[in-house]
Design an enzyme around this catalytic site. Structure first.
Site, PDB file in Angstrom:
ATOM      1  N   GLY A  55      35.949  31.883  19.567  1.00  0.00           N
ATOM      2  CA  GLY A  55      35.398  32.876  20.183  1.00  0.00           C
ATOM      3  C   GLY A  55      36.183  33.477  20.838  1.00  0.00           C
ATOM      4  O   GLY A  55      37.314  33.249  21.359  1.00  0.00           O
ATOM      5  N   LYS A  56      35.821  34.843  21.151  1.00  0.00           N
ATOM      6  CA  LYS A  56      36.632  35.882  21.765  1.00  0.00           C
ATOM      7  C   LYS A  56      35.820  36.527  23.260  1.00  0.00           C
ATOM      8  O   LYS A  56      34.657  36.872  22.756  1.00  0.00           O
ATOM      9  CB  LYS A  56      37.267  37.206  21.116  1.00  0.00           C
ATOM     10  CG  LYS A  56      38.214  36.565  20.212  1.00  0.00           C
ATOM     11  CD  LYS A  56      38.993  37.471  19.588  1.00  0.00           C
ATOM     12  CE  LYS A  56      39.986  36.992  18.522  1.00  0.00           C
ATOM     13  NZ  LYS A  56      41.101  38.111  18.121  1.00  0.00           N
ATOM     14  N   LYS A  58      35.661  38.620  27.167  1.00  0.00           N
ATOM     15  CA  LYS A  58      36.392  39.779  27.938  1.00  0.00           C
ATOM     16  C   LYS A  58      37.696  39.420  28.718  1.00  0.00           C
ATOM     17  O   LYS A  58      38.376  40.214  28.717  1.00  0.00           O
ATOM     18  CB  LYS A  58      35.296  40.211  29.107  1.00  0.00           C
ATOM     19  CG  LYS A  58      35.670  41.307  29.702  1.00  0.00           C
ATOM     20  CD  LYS A  58      34.497  41.630  30.968  1.00  0.00           C
ATOM     21  CE  LYS A  58      34.789  42.761  31.738  1.00  0.00           C
ATOM     22  NZ  LYS A  58      33.772  43.237  32.777  1.00  0.00           N
ATOM     23  N   PHE A  59      37.592  38.139  28.879  1.00  0.00           N
ATOM     24  CA  PHE A  59      38.937  37.520  29.881  1.00  0.00           C
ATOM     25  C   PHE A  59      40.114  36.827  28.881  1.00  0.00           C
ATOM     26  O   PHE A  59      41.174  36.529  29.403  1.00  0.00           O
ATOM     27  CB  PHE A  59      38.491  36.793  30.752  1.00  0.00           C
ATOM     28  CG  PHE A  59      37.871  37.789  31.894  1.00  0.00           C
ATOM     29  CD1 PHE A  59      38.496  38.719  32.494  1.00  0.00           C
ATOM     30  CD2 PHE A  59      36.207  37.451  31.961  1.00  0.00           C
ATOM     31  CE1 PHE A  59      37.492  39.535  33.597  1.00  0.00           C
ATOM     32  CE2 PHE A  59      35.745  38.225  32.820  1.00  0.00           C
ATOM     33  CZ  PHE A  59      36.258  39.164  33.759  1.00  0.00           C
ATOM     34  N   GLY A  60      39.496  36.604  27.451  1.00  0.00           N
ATOM     35  CA  GLY A  60      40.677  35.783  26.808  1.00  0.00           C
ATOM     36  C   GLY A  60      39.875  35.172  25.467  1.00  0.00           C
ATOM     37  O   GLY A  60      38.693  35.838  25.027  1.00  0.00           O
ATOM     38  N   LYS A  77      40.772  27.217  26.287  1.00  0.00           N
ATOM     39  CA  LYS A  77      40.174  28.623  26.608  1.00  0.00           C
ATOM     40  C   LYS A  77      41.384  29.287  27.296  1.00  0.00           C
ATOM     41  O   LYS A  77      41.916  28.914  28.390  1.00  0.00           O
ATOM     42  CB  LYS A  77      38.993  28.616  27.583  1.00  0.00           C
ATOM     43  CG  LYS A  77      38.496  29.857  28.004  1.00  0.00           C
ATOM     44  CD  LYS A  77      37.296  29.885  28.542  1.00  0.00           C
ATOM     45  CE  LYS A  77      36.291  31.024  28.988  1.00  0.00           C
ATOM     46  NZ  LYS A  77      35.298  30.854  29.797  1.00  0.00           N
ATOM     47  N   TYR A 127      35.172  20.095  23.988  1.00  0.00           N
ATOM     48  CA  TYR A 127      34.711  20.886  22.475  1.00  0.00           C
ATOM     49  C   TYR A 127      33.312  20.613  22.313  1.00  0.00           C
ATOM     50  O   TYR A 127      32.747  19.411  22.173  1.00  0.00           O
ATOM     51  CB  TYR A 127      35.421  20.420  21.376  1.00  0.00           C
ATOM     52  CG  TYR A 127      35.310  21.168  19.953  1.00  0.00           C
ATOM     53  CD1 TYR A 127      35.195  22.283  20.009  1.00  0.00           C
ATOM     54  CD2 TYR A 127      34.755  19.984  19.240  1.00  0.00           C
ATOM     55  CE1 TYR A 127      34.743  22.796  18.628  1.00  0.00           C
ATOM     56  CE2 TYR A 127      34.281  20.610  17.707  1.00  0.00           C
ATOM     57  CZ  TYR A 127      34.263  21.982  17.772  1.00  0.00           C
ATOM     58  OH  TYR A 127      33.938  22.384  16.449  1.00  0.00           O
ATOM     59  N   ALA A 128      32.635  21.706  22.040  1.00  0.00           N
ATOM     60  CA  ALA A 128      31.107  21.594  21.803  1.00  0.00           C
ATOM     61  C   ALA A 128      30.962  22.005  20.096  1.00  0.00           C
ATOM     62  O   ALA A 128      31.084  23.485  20.135  1.00  0.00           O
ATOM     63  CB  ALA A 128      30.360  22.624  22.700  1.00  0.00           C
ATOM     64  N   ASP A 171      23.926  32.970  35.276  1.00  0.00           N
ATOM     65  CA  ASP A 171      23.925  33.830  33.859  1.00  0.00           C
ATOM     66  C   ASP A 171      23.179  32.918  32.682  1.00  0.00           C
ATOM     67  O   ASP A 171      23.608  32.585  31.714  1.00  0.00           O
ATOM     68  CB  ASP A 171      25.432  33.828  33.445  1.00  0.00           C
ATOM     69  CG  ASP A 171      25.616  34.722  32.313  1.00  0.00           C
ATOM     70  OD1 ASP A 171      24.631  35.787  32.172  1.00  0.00           O
ATOM     71  OD2 ASP A 171      26.523  34.747  31.569  1.00  0.00           O
TER      72      ASP A 171
END
Length: 184
Positions: A55-56, A58-60, A77, A127-128, A171
């Protein structure tokens, strides 16, 4: 069909000191049995076999990764310091990492360790191999009653644990809850 299991995937916490100056205080977390590398202090990107993107953000970016030393699977990450500084979120990111490293619960993903370079910070995460609750609901529009009950029980257990540790998740939404899809 076995019940679904749930894990938190991220957190939002109050601000703290700079992420750039993050100390090795996060290294006291427990690796799974037999998986702890011999020299955590020497982690570099060369210690990993980098796999595909998970996944991508906002921060990395997050990649599926294996430790070369013992083939233990983790999620790596990689956060870009320039983006964190631009958003003035260094304090928040550092605090999140410190808190995540000290939470140990079966339904909360572990932060095992971190390392950093001039331009990037890399977080070694549990890792999930699961899907987000949001994606599962988009696909099926609903879950079976027993799956829903299991998810709510595990969510309540993890949330109670976090609150006992004085950690608030700011969140909570279907995109930040991961399901272990054992019922497929």
């Amino acid at each position: 069909m076995e019940p679904t299991s749930l894990s938190f995937s991220c957190m939002d916490t109050p601000a703290g000191p700079s992420l750039i100056a993050l100390q090795h205080s996060v290294t006291d977390n427990h690796w799974p049995d037999g998986a702890q590398p011999l020299n955590q202090e020497a982690f570099t990107i060369d210690a990993f076999e980098i796999g595909h993107s998970l996944g991508k953000g906002k921060f990395g970016n997050v990649c599926l990764t294996h430790l070369k030393e013992n083939h233990f699977t983790v999620a790596l990450k990689v956060l870009f310091k320039s983006q964190i500084e631009e958003e003035e979120s260094e304090c928040r990111h550092r605090r999140e990492a410190e808190i995540q490293a000290h939470l140990q619960h079966p339904n909360i993903l572990c932060l095992y360790h971190y390392f950093h370079y001039a331009l990037r910070v890399s977080l070694i995460l549990e890792y999930a191999p699961w899907d987000e609750l949001h994606k599962e609901l988009q696909r099926n529009h609903a879950l079976e009653r027993q799956h829903t009950v299991t998810i709510m029980e595990e969510f309540e257990d993890a949330l109670t644990y976090r609150h006992e540790k004085k950690v608030i998740h700011g969140d909570i939404k279907a995109e930040t809850l991961l399901l272990e899809l054992r019922f497929r």
